[in-house]
Design an enzyme around this catalytic site. Structure first.
Site, short mmCIF file in Angstrom:
data_model
loop_
_atom_site.label_atom_id
_atom_site.label_comp_id
_atom_site.label_asym_id
_atom_site.label_seq_id
_atom_site.Cartn_x
_atom_site.Cartn_y
_atom_site.Cartn_z
N HIS A 1 -3.42 -3.09 -9.10
CA HIS A 1 -2.86 -1.78 -8.77
C HIS A 1 -2.36 -1.87 -7.32
O HIS A 1 -3.15 -1.94 -6.39
CB HIS A 1 -3.93 -0.69 -8.92
CG HIS A 1 -4.40 -0.56 -10.34
ND1 HIS A 1 -5.71 -0.29 -10.67
CD2 HIS A 1 -3.72 -0.70 -11.50
CE1 HIS A 1 -5.81 -0.25 -11.99
NE2 HIS A 1 -4.62 -0.50 -12.52
N GLU B 1 -14.98 -1.69 -6.61
CA GLU B 1 -14.17 -0.54 -6.18
C GLU B 1 -14.55 -0.12 -4.77
O GLU B 1 -15.73 0.02 -4.44
CB GLU B 1 -14.41 0.65 -7.13
CG GLU B 1 -13.98 0.40 -8.57
CD GLU B 1 -12.48 0.59 -8.80
OE1 GLU B 1 -11.78 1.03 -7.87
OE2 GLU B 1 -12.02 0.30 -9.93
ZN ZN Z 1 -7.36 -0.11 -9.44
#
Ligand code: ZN
Length: 371
Positions: free
Chosen positions: A163, A332
């Protein structure tokens, strides 16, 4: 001098709707060929000494509107040092207020990581002994770069920025690689002796150039393609998978940022109903070691086991764990701040991301069952 706002550079994203003496109404541009929007990065010129009010008027229509609660925009006057600006979200509008001393102000969702930095990272790593090769080409023909470090029998893969807007993954890579390539570092030496570490620091290279939050140039979320990537529309994933097929994978660590949660957390393939005892054990050991190494890491808040639902088999962590029997990990980091290790000035930052990369080395060793 009047204000000017520009975003026509690597990773830039903003649309100017109206421009005043000390502010502007702005809109985030949707990802090219995709539905997502959240990433912004632009320069305000002629701003020196003015109390600026920058209003992002379509923030309420973003992909993660809950991500604006408690969020503060990142600003820099020199393009190197980033702090947070006073930011307010109400009625669908994100309002950023800042009075820069310098004539130019850079404003971004998170400190950007442009192609110049990516090239410098590759050069530093290869100069320090990493092997570098190109695994394939993106939709737009850009190189999918891999760095390979170490010569141990276990196969470790680190991926960053599937991403593209999650630039904290690039800063994480800087910290992790610095330690891995430091011959004086005991954890780096142990990992390169136990494993061969394959690093793809920038998977979504087109999205990064285009200023996309999430999608590649064909408008796909690459982290939903891993169960069967279309070589025309997701060549980035197809290239990495082909290389993984050649090496096998014992542990994969896919590094991301989360728009909403003010925490560092792991989403592991241990929640897959197909996970083996060995895979579950590897995830547990990784988490335990990272808890010991990093004051920012925690295990109380994260995604529910049902995260991504029917799309979960297409996520890198899940698919790689199934395909190779690997210990599969998604790491994350927050866009906002870490409640466990908060920074009143910078929020979650370049420095915090780099430090988490450094702190991850003993956790990778533990995940492999080494050390
Ligand atoms: Zn991501």
């Amino acid at each position: 001098m009047s204000l000017a706002i520009d975003a026509d550079f690597h990773g830039g994203n903003i649309i100017v709707q109206s421009l005043g003496e000390a502010g502007a109404d702005l809109a985030i541009r949707q990802d090219s060929n995709g539905p997502w929007l959240q990433w912004f990065y632009f320069r305000v010129s002629g701003a020196g000494g003015r109390a600026l009010t920058l209003r992002i008027v379509n923030a309420g229509g973003s992909t993660y509107p809950e991500g604006w609660a408690g969020y503060r925009a990142c600003v820099s006057e020199d393009g190197e040092t980033w702090t947070r600006a006073e930011t307010r979200y109400a009625d669908g509008v994100l309002e950023i207020r800042h009075r820069p001393a310098a004539e130019a102000l850079h404003v971004a969702y998170f400190p950007p990581y442009d192609d110049r930095r990516h090239q410098a990272l590759l050069a530093r790593a290869t100069a320090a002994g990493a092997r570098g090769d190109v695994l394939g080409r993106s939709v737009n023909g850009r190189a999918i770069d891999r760095l390979t470090i170490g010569s141990g029998p276990r196969q470790v893969w680190w991926l960053g920025r599937q991403h593209s807007g999650e630039t904290m993954a690039s800063w994480w890579m800087e910290g992790a690689l610095e330690r891995l390539l430091d011959p004086a570092d005991a954890a780096g030496r142990a990992l390169t002796a136990a494993a061969t570490v394959h690093v793809v620091p920038l998977v979504n290279v087109d999205g990064a150039a285009r200023g996309n939050l999430r999608g590649n140039a064909a408008g796909l979320d690459l982290n939903r393609q891993w169960h069967g990537p279309d070589p025309a529309k997701a060549p980035e994933v197809a290239a990495v998978l082909a290389a993984m097929d050649a090496t096998g994978v014992d542990l994969s660590l896919d590094v991301h940022g989360d728009e909403t949660l003010p925490h560092v957390f792991v989403d592991g393939a241990d929640v897959d109903p197909q996970a083996t005892t060995a895979q579950i054990g590897g995830v547990e050991r990784f988490k335990t070691a990272l808890l010991a190494a990093s004051p920012a890491f925690q295990t109380k808040v994260g995604y529910p086991p049902t995260y991504a639902g029917a799309e979960a088999p297409g996520m890198c962590t899940r698919a790689v764990a199934r395909r190779y029997g690997a210990v599969g990990l998604t790491l994350e980091m927050p866009f906002k701040d870490s409640l466990e290790a908060p920074d009143a000035v910078a929020g979650w930052s370049i420095g915090a991301s780099r430090q988490l990369g450094r702190d991850a080395l003993p956790a990778v060793l533990a995940g492999l069952g080494v050390g």
